[in-house]
Design an enzyme around this catalytic site. Sequence first.
Site, short mmCIF file in Angstrom:
data_model
loop_
_atom_site.label_atom_id
_atom_site.label_comp_id
_atom_site.label_asym_id
_atom_site.label_seq_id
_atom_site.Cartn_x
_atom_site.Cartn_y
_atom_site.Cartn_z
N ASP A 12 0.95 -1.35 -0.04
CA ASP A 12 0.07 -0.07 0.08
C ASP A 12 0.83 1.01 -0.16
OD1 ASP A 12 -2.47 -1.31 0.07
OD2 ASP A 12 -2.22 -1.88 2.18
N ASP A 131 -14.13 -5.38 -2.98
CA ASP A 131 -14.14 -5.15 -1.30
C ASP A 131 -15.56 -5.77 -0.96
OD1 ASP A 131 -12.00 -4.19 -1.56
OD2 ASP A 131 -12.43 -2.20 -1.52
#
Lengths: 257, 214
Positions: A12, A131
């Site tokens: 990330d 997600d």
Amino acid sequence: MPLAKRIIPCLDVDNGRVVKGVKFENIRDAGDPVEVARRYNEQGADEITFLDITASHQERDTTLHTVERMASQVFIPLTVGGGVRTVADIRNLLNAGADKVSINTAAVFNPEFVGEAADRFGSQCIVVAIDAKRVSLPGETPRWEIFTHGGRKPTGLDAVAWAKKMEDLGAGEILLTSMDQDGMKSGFDLGVTRAISDTLHIPVIASGGVGNLQHLADGVLEGGADAVLAASIFHFGEYTVAQAKAFMAERGIEMRL
Amino acid sequence: MLSSHVAVIDYGMGNLHSVAKALEHVGARSVEVTSDPEKIMAADRVVLPGVGAIRDCVSELRQLGLDHIVRKVAAEKPLLGVCVGMQMLLEHSEENGGVDGLGLFPGNVNFFGNDLHEGDERLKVPHMGWNQVKQTIDHPLWHRIDQDARFYFVHSYYAVPGKQTQLAGRCHYGVDVAAALAQDNVFATQFHPEKSHTNGLQLLQNFLAWDGRW
């Protein structure tokens, strides 16, 4: 079966630095992305995923530059995601050296974009990130929905049906993150992983919740995933990718050692 | 021997950066990504990469007149085809409703299908990831690469060579897949050497050192 299951360390990246938080909070710095990617490459990572969580547009150039540096030093497949909304975004990332791009929110608001992207660049480089969050109560038939904005906004879309739709539109792979599990270190949501993997013909990457090596093995053996993605267990030195591969191979999973 | 000037044929499709960077990494003197026939013909050796749909790859190549250049290169100097860059060298592909290739290798390119199995296990398509390659001939491009070494594949269509003697390596994914083809000074791989870490870089280094004979 000679095709190996894959281990994919995930970076990330925020404004040129690898970060890791729990449920998108308590962000910790985990280093320079190119250095981190090189380390994982040496440890035997099968691919690298780079998620750009940079909020502002001005910092996109930093991302392209980082991808460029990474691609000239790390010779394994590189997937880049985060803020991919247009054909131009995809072209820029591929030109910078990405092999695949991951489309997330843009797919929810404009599913046709996935079809357009696959037609333009080929399914092999279009990953759709999903997600999912469990919406059924304990005891009910399990059901998962798609959430956006880091798991805060429900969309009402059924996760399994949505994944199938993405496949039909031309996605080459699904990156499935369980928002209930993400950052919790208690393992993948194996239910949704299995449901989506069994329904689809394209590969599924399980993500969200890895806290130990058994979780990685479970993602493949119980969840039916083709690849497993993890971040923090590798970033902070708990395990190396090589240890993870040896562990999985001992459990009978085909790995590239 | 590693003083090579390499041309990577640019016909407007996909990411050519990876191949070029990997060639530079293993010691190419210079690498030029180009669609200029003169520059391609001036290179010591040539790479024909390929990603995406074969229809677009072949039509772009033809539109730029580069199909003739590829044939010329194939007759004169070391040529490496990669992925769709290999598939285009065969006669015909089932992809996109049927597309004719350059026909440098007899044989066809077929779809894995939506019902691919290995025993009881249902296999996903594309064939994506690291698979083992069985080297079926002794070739300079396999130099210092182990038998059954793993390479990175990503494809939904696979080549079935018309001449078994041209098969250089195979892998298995529900069916036997041509992983590499070889004829004279042409070598082609279904896998991506530029994405296959140590084994792939070794193959590219071997290509730079290759004089086209074996």
